[in-house]
Design an enzyme around this catalytic site. Structure first.
Site, short mmCIF file in Angstrom:
data_model
loop_
_atom_site.label_atom_id
_atom_site.label_comp_id
_atom_site.label_asym_id
_atom_site.label_seq_id
_atom_site.Cartn_x
_atom_site.Cartn_y
_atom_site.Cartn_z
N CYS A 1 -15.76 -20.62 -29.20
CA CYS A 1 -16.34 -19.28 -29.34
C CYS A 1 -15.23 -18.26 -29.57
CB CYS A 1 -17.13 -18.94 -28.09
SG CYS A 1 -18.11 -17.43 -28.26
N TYR B 1 -15.28 -13.36 -21.53
CA TYR B 1 -15.52 -14.78 -21.78
C TYR B 1 -16.75 -14.92 -22.67
CZ TYR B 1 -19.42 -14.88 -18.42
OH TYR B 1 -20.61 -14.67 -17.78
N CYS B 2 -16.89 -16.11 -23.27
CA CYS B 2 -18.09 -16.37 -24.06
C CYS B 2 -18.52 -17.83 -23.87
CB CYS B 2 -17.93 -15.96 -25.52
SG CYS B 2 -16.47 -16.58 -26.37
N ARG B 3 -18.73 -18.56 -24.97
CA ARG B 3 -19.40 -19.86 -24.86
C ARG B 3 -18.50 -21.03 -24.52
NH1 ARG B 3 -22.68 -18.56 -30.37
NH2 ARG B 3 -24.57 -17.66 -29.43
#
Length: 221
Positions: A182, A176-178
């Site tokens: 993202c 996962y990221c932002r």
């Protein structure tokens, strides 16, 4: 001549739409979804000059998408309403469904292949409770330190190849990221799948996980 109530309302709605019409402002909203920041930090994160960053922030303030507070001489910005996250994601959904160029860009991030279906936050929470998944946070270390999914390992795309030998090929990986804009998680999943891992990305990112009321861990506790 006075305008009708309907037109007056549409003008206000259009104010929000115009505030979302610049890529730089969407990037600023993405950053503020990670946590509150001052202008200097936002400018550094987005690659904008401080003057340009300030102008974009003023546009977002006029549309009431961001608000601010003073901390000594510094002005600290944050999202006004968590519903902005839902609005940002809806823009993504509409664009992915209807704009061919968006599909081409996303397929390019996956090496020309269809990306695997993302893992829902409910599914990830269940897998974490079972201890049956490895979670990777593909954000810069400073963002990870402020808050991350408990148990998540932090790595950037540049460091991903270095940690590959430490990952268990028998365990599923969720990256996962932002949030909705993202692309780090897309890229990480594509790279891991080339190595033979069963990797998928999380639906949404850290802000959506937090907004669900799920546990967040920070480096200070």
């Amino acid at each position: 001549m006075s305008i009708s109530p309907k037109i007056a309302l549409l003008e206000e709605y259009a104010l929000v739409a115009r505030a979302l019409s610049a890529p730089a402002r969407l990037s600023l909203l993405e950053q503020l979804a990670q946590g509150e920041r001052n202008v200097e930090a936002l400018a550094e994160k987005t690659g904008l000059t401080i003057a340009n960053c300030s102008q974009h922030l003023q546009q977002l303030r006029r549309a009431a998408l961001v608000t601010s507070r003073r901390d000594g001489k510094a002005v600290i910005y944050r999202l006004t309403d968590a519903k902005t996250l839902a609005l940002m994601d809806l823009l993504r959904v509409v664009a992915e469904r209807n704009l061919a160029q968006v599909d081409r860009i996303l397929r390019g991030l996956s090496g020309g292949q269809d990306a695997p279906e993302p893992v829902s936050r409910e599914q990830l929470a269940a897998r974490l409770a079972e201890g049956a998944v490895t979670v990777l946070d593909i954000r810069p270390a400073d963002e990870y330190a402020v808050g991350h999914i408990p148990g998540a390992l932090n790595t950037t795309l540049a460091e991903l190849e270095r940690i590959v030998p430490t990952l268990d090929p028998r365990t599923d990986i969720v990256a996962y990221c932002r949030g909705p804009y993202c692309v780090y998680a897309h890229q990480a999943v594509a790279a891991l799948r080339k190595h033979g891992f069963n990797a998928r990305r999380l639906e949404g990112g850290l802000p959506e996980w937090r907004e669900d009321g799920r546990a967040i861990r920070s480096m200070s506790r």
